[in-house]
Design a protein around this motif. Structure first.
Motif, PDB file in Angstrom:
ATOM      1  N   VAL A 117       0.817  -1.199   0.000  1.00  0.00           N
ATOM      2  CA  VAL A 117       0.000   0.000   0.000  1.00  0.00           C
ATOM      3  C   VAL A 117       0.856   1.256   0.000  1.00  0.00           C
ATOM      4  CG1 VAL A 117      -1.960  -1.070   1.103  1.00  0.00           C
ATOM      5  CG2 VAL A 117      -0.165  -0.076   2.500  1.00  0.00           C
ATOM      6  N   GLN A 118       2.147   1.125   0.293  1.00  0.00           N
ATOM      7  CA  GLN A 118       2.987   2.306   0.368  1.00  0.00           C
ATOM      8  C   GLN A 118       4.066   2.225  -0.703  1.00  0.00           C
ATOM      9  OE1 GLN A 118       4.197   2.950   4.347  1.00  0.00           O
ATOM     10  NE2 GLN A 118       5.184   4.872   3.935  1.00  0.00           N
ATOM     11  N   GLN A 119       4.274   3.312  -1.376  1.00  0.00           N
ATOM     12  CA  GLN A 119       5.266   3.314  -2.431  1.00  0.00           C
ATOM     13  C   GLN A 119       6.664   3.237  -1.838  1.00  0.00           C
ATOM     14  OE1 GLN A 119       4.472   3.153  -5.690  1.00  0.00           O
ATOM     15  NE2 GLN A 119       2.427   2.889  -4.837  1.00  0.00           N
ATOM     16  N   LYS A 120       7.577   2.702  -2.650  1.00  0.00           N
ATOM     17  CA  LYS A 120       8.946   2.521  -2.165  1.00  0.00           C
ATOM     18  C   LYS A 120       9.598   3.836  -1.772  1.00  0.00           C
ATOM     19  CE  LYS A 120      11.530  -0.273  -4.521  1.00  0.00           C
ATOM     20  NZ  LYS A 120      12.160  -0.879  -5.697  1.00  0.00           N
ATOM     21  N   ALA A 121       9.274   4.893  -2.518  1.00  0.00           N
ATOM     22  CA  ALA A 121       9.935   6.171  -2.271  1.00  0.00           C
ATOM     23  C   ALA A 121       9.529   6.776  -0.933  1.00  0.00           C
ATOM     24  CB  ALA A 121       9.606   7.135  -3.397  1.00  0.00           C
ATOM     25  N   GLU A 122       8.437   6.268  -0.339  1.00  0.00           N
ATOM     26  CA  GLU A 122       7.923   6.882   0.881  1.00  0.00           C
ATOM     27  C   GLU A 122       8.414   6.202   2.149  1.00  0.00           C
ATOM     28  OE1 GLU A 122       3.732   6.743   0.548  1.00  0.00           O
ATOM     29  OE2 GLU A 122       3.688   7.842  -1.335  1.00  0.00           O
ATOM     30  N   ILE A 123       9.313   5.198   2.045  1.00  0.00           N
ATOM     31  CA  ILE A 123       9.671   4.452   3.251  1.00  0.00           C
ATOM     32  C   ILE A 123      10.411   5.356   4.227  1.00  0.00           C
ATOM     33  CG2 ILE A 123       9.776   2.220   2.121  1.00  0.00           C
ATOM     34  CD1 ILE A 123      12.837   2.509   2.197  1.00  0.00           C
ATOM     35  N   PRO A 124      10.101   5.238   5.501  1.00  0.00           N
ATOM     36  CA  PRO A 124      10.858   5.987   6.503  1.00  0.00           C
ATOM     37  C   PRO A 124      12.205   5.311   6.749  1.00  0.00           C
ATOM     38  CG  PRO A 124       9.200   4.627   7.546  1.00  0.00           C
ATOM     39  CD  PRO A 124       9.038   4.444   6.070  1.00  0.00           C
ATOM     40  N   ASP A 125      13.004   5.867   7.638  1.00  0.00           N
ATOM     41  CA  ASP A 125      14.308   5.280   7.938  1.00  0.00           C
ATOM     42  C   ASP A 125      14.101   3.965   8.681  1.00  0.00           C
ATOM     43  OD1 ASP A 125      15.470   7.439   6.779  1.00  0.00           O
ATOM     44  OD2 ASP A 125      15.690   8.549   8.650  1.00  0.00           O
ATOM     45  N   ILE A 126      14.419   2.898   8.021  1.00  0.00           N
ATOM     46  CA  ILE A 126      14.268   1.573   8.614  1.00  0.00           C
ATOM     47  C   ILE A 126      15.614   0.865   8.531  1.00  0.00           C
ATOM     48  CG2 ILE A 126      13.151  -0.675   8.400  1.00  0.00           C
ATOM     49  CD1 ILE A 126      10.749   0.769   7.178  1.00  0.00           C
ATOM     50  N   LYS A 127      16.025   0.328   9.675  1.00  0.00           N
ATOM     51  CA  LYS A 127      17.332  -0.315   9.741  1.00  0.00           C
ATOM     52  C   LYS A 127      17.150  -1.822   9.880  1.00  0.00           C
ATOM     53  CE  LYS A 127      21.739   0.811  11.896  1.00  0.00           C
ATOM     54  NZ  LYS A 127      22.378   1.515  13.034  1.00  0.00           N
ATOM     55  N   LEU A 128      17.925  -2.548   9.104  1.00  0.00           N
ATOM     56  CA  LEU A 128      17.926  -4.010   9.212  1.00  0.00           C
ATOM     57  C   LEU A 128      19.258  -4.471   9.773  1.00  0.00           C
ATOM     58  CD1 LEU A 128      16.339  -5.199   5.841  1.00  0.00           C
ATOM     59  CD2 LEU A 128      15.219  -4.795   8.027  1.00  0.00           C
ATOM     60  N   THR A 129      19.214  -5.572  10.497  1.00  0.00           N
ATOM     61  CA  THR A 129      20.436  -6.141  11.056  1.00  0.00           C
ATOM     62  C   THR A 129      20.496  -7.619  10.702  1.00  0.00           C
ATOM     63  OG1 THR A 129      20.532  -4.602  12.913  1.00  0.00           O
ATOM     64  CG2 THR A 129      21.660  -6.690  13.207  1.00  0.00           C
ATOM     65  N   ALA A 130      21.675  -8.056  10.334  1.00  0.00           N
ATOM     66  CA  ALA A 130      21.911  -9.484  10.089  1.00  0.00           C
ATOM     67  C   ALA A 130      22.954  -9.972  11.093  1.00  0.00           C
ATOM     68  CB  ALA A 130      22.392  -9.717   8.660  1.00  0.00           C
ATOM     69  N   LEU A 131      22.661 -11.116  11.701  1.00  0.00           N
ATOM     70  CA  LEU A 131      23.580 -11.722  12.668  1.00  0.00           C
ATOM     71  C   LEU A 131      24.028 -13.067  12.126  1.00  0.00           C
ATOM     72  CD1 LEU A 131      21.346 -11.135  15.815  1.00  0.00           C
ATOM     73  CD2 LEU A 131      23.259  -9.707  15.102  1.00  0.00           C
ATOM     74  N   LEU A 132      25.282 -13.418  12.432  1.00  0.00           N
ATOM     75  CA  LEU A 132      25.787 -14.730  12.014  1.00  0.00           C
ATOM     76  C   LEU A 132      26.186 -15.523  13.256  1.00  0.00           C
ATOM     77  CD1 LEU A 132      26.775 -16.840  10.002  1.00  0.00           C
ATOM     78  CD2 LEU A 132      28.896 -15.533   9.745  1.00  0.00           C
ATOM     79  N   PHE A 133      25.570 -16.669  13.406  1.00  0.00           N
ATOM     80  CA  PHE A 133      25.888 -17.561  14.520  1.00  0.00           C
ATOM     81  C   PHE A 133      26.576 -18.811  13.990  1.00  0.00           C
ATOM     82  CE2 PHE A 133      22.354 -15.047  16.116  1.00  0.00           C
ATOM     83  CZ  PHE A 133      22.682 -14.825  17.436  1.00  0.00           C
ATOM     84  N   TYR A 134      27.444 -19.360  14.848  1.00  0.00           N
ATOM     85  CA  TYR A 134      28.081 -20.635  14.512  1.00  0.00           C
ATOM     86  C   TYR A 134      27.572 -21.662  15.517  1.00  0.00           C
ATOM     87  CZ  TYR A 134      31.811 -24.006  13.488  1.00  0.00           C
ATOM     88  OH  TYR A 134      32.521 -25.131  13.144  1.00  0.00           O
TER      89      TYR A 134
END
Lengths: 187, 185
Positions: free
Chosen positions: B37-54
């Motif tokens: 429902v929301q266009q890509k250009a309108e996204i607010p600041d969203i942070k993603l994190t990736a973690l690596l476990f062994y």
């Protein structure tokens, strides 16, 4: 006014009056022979008066002619109804054959079909993370998703995935560290 | 109008209608999900994190694998994701060995590299009505230079919500297994 039932004496009198003249008078009416005679005279006078003023029964003089008239009326009404039907059919055929009508119908049909296939129910309830599509291009590998509410996570398993070669290095990164590289698994 | 011409014209109209209807069906099936429902250009600041476990049987990473060590875990991510990690790898011990974060961009892919050998390419494609992020992502495995072609281990379209992280059971390595966690901060 509600009719009163006749007494037995009155009923006997009425039955006697309905019979032709000369019929012997009944004995249980409670009336004298003179009174009976007056009743019969009054009844006959009333009958004569009614017959004099009432219209004669109207019967068609020529039954065949009457039936022919009926049949003619029926034919006329049937023809009129059929004529109305044929007028509607002609009007419909004319519209159907007009070019703009077919174009309009086609456009309306297209819009209706498109609307039917593009309407989707709104989803507003938070549903958690969900995997819409999943694919592993690796040979003999198959990716599957396990959406687990109990664990609070969506787990993706890749069955048949080839191991990362043991002889290769593996480096872990942490951007919070100064050099950005703190974990290094190497042989 | 001549009858033949007229019926040809009318037939063309109907054919066009059928084609339009089919186009509607096809576009409905293969276009982006209707939840966007929301266009890509309108996204607010969203942070993603990736973690690596062994995931491994070893309680500590042995000296034979030096200079391997765990990275700092100030947010206690290992403890937080332990049930899901156990479900994915069924190992007794889990060591956090990599972490990377980045902000989503509307117009291009971002890369999360908890390990340079296993980068995650993530593209944002929209926001669902319940606030989830439509993400198209690929987990890559870098190959040596002589191979010249990196490998795509798995690719997916996922709606990621803040409450539910994504746990990817990656390849096995040296008796253990690599596990990736992707979450929205």
């Amino acid at each position: 006014m509600k009719d009163q039932p006749l007494t037995p004496a009155e009923e006997t009198l009425m039955r006697w009056l309905a019979k032709p003249a000369g019929t012997p008078p009944p004995v249980d009416t409670g009336l004298s022979p003179e009174e009976l005679t007056r009743e019969r005279e009054a009844s006959e006078a009333l009958g004569a008066l009614l017959r004099r003023h009432a219209a004669p029964p109207a019967e068609p003089p020529y039954p065949d002619f009457f039936n022919a008239q009926l049949m003619r009326r029926l034919r006329e009404e049937t023809t009129a109804s059929a004529s109305r039907t044929s007028r509607v059919a002609a009007w419909w055929r004319e519209w159907w054959r007009s070019p703009w009508f077919s174009g309009l119908t086609a456009a309306a049909a297209a819009v209706l079909v498109m609307l039917a296939f593009t309407q989707t129910p709104p989803t507003t309830t938070p549903q958690g993370t969900r995997v819409v599509s999943l694919f592993s291009p690796e040979p003999n590998a198959k990716a599957i998703a396990l959406e687990s509410r109990e664990l609070g996570a969506v787990i993706i398993e890749i069955e048949g995935l080839e191991s990362y070669p043991d002889e290769r290095h593996l480096v872990g990164l942490d951007p919070d560290e100064e050099n950005g590289l703190v974990a290094s698994l190497a042989r | 109008m001549h009858h033949g011409t007229h019926f040809w014209w009318q037939g063309s109209c109907w054919a066009m209608a059928v084609l339009l209807a089919l186009q509607g069906v096809v576009s409905g099936q293969f276009s982006e999900p209707a939840e966007t429902v929301q266009q890509k250009a309108e996204i607010p600041d969203i942070k993603l994190t990736a973690l690596l476990f062994y995931a491994t049987d070893e309680p500590e990473i042995g000296a034979d694998k030096a200079p391997l060590k765990r990275i700092a875990d100030p947010e206690k991510d290992t403890e937080r994701y332990l049930p899901a990690l156990k479900k994915a790898a069924e190992a007794p011990h889990y060591h956090l060995i990599g972490r990377d974060s980045a902000e989503l961009r509307a117009t291009y892919s971002i890369w999360l590299r908890p390990s340079p050998q296993f980068p995650l390419q993530i593209e944002h494609t929209g926001i669902s009505e319940d606030g989830g992020l439509f993400l198209y992502w690929i987990l890559w495995q870098k190959e040596p230079v002589e191979v010249r072609k990196d490998r795509e281990l798995v690719k997916s379209n996922t709606i990621l919500t803040q409450q539910t992280p994504l746990v990817i059971a990656g390849p096995k390595w040296r008796g253990g297994r690599l596990l990736f966690v992707v979450r929205r901060n």
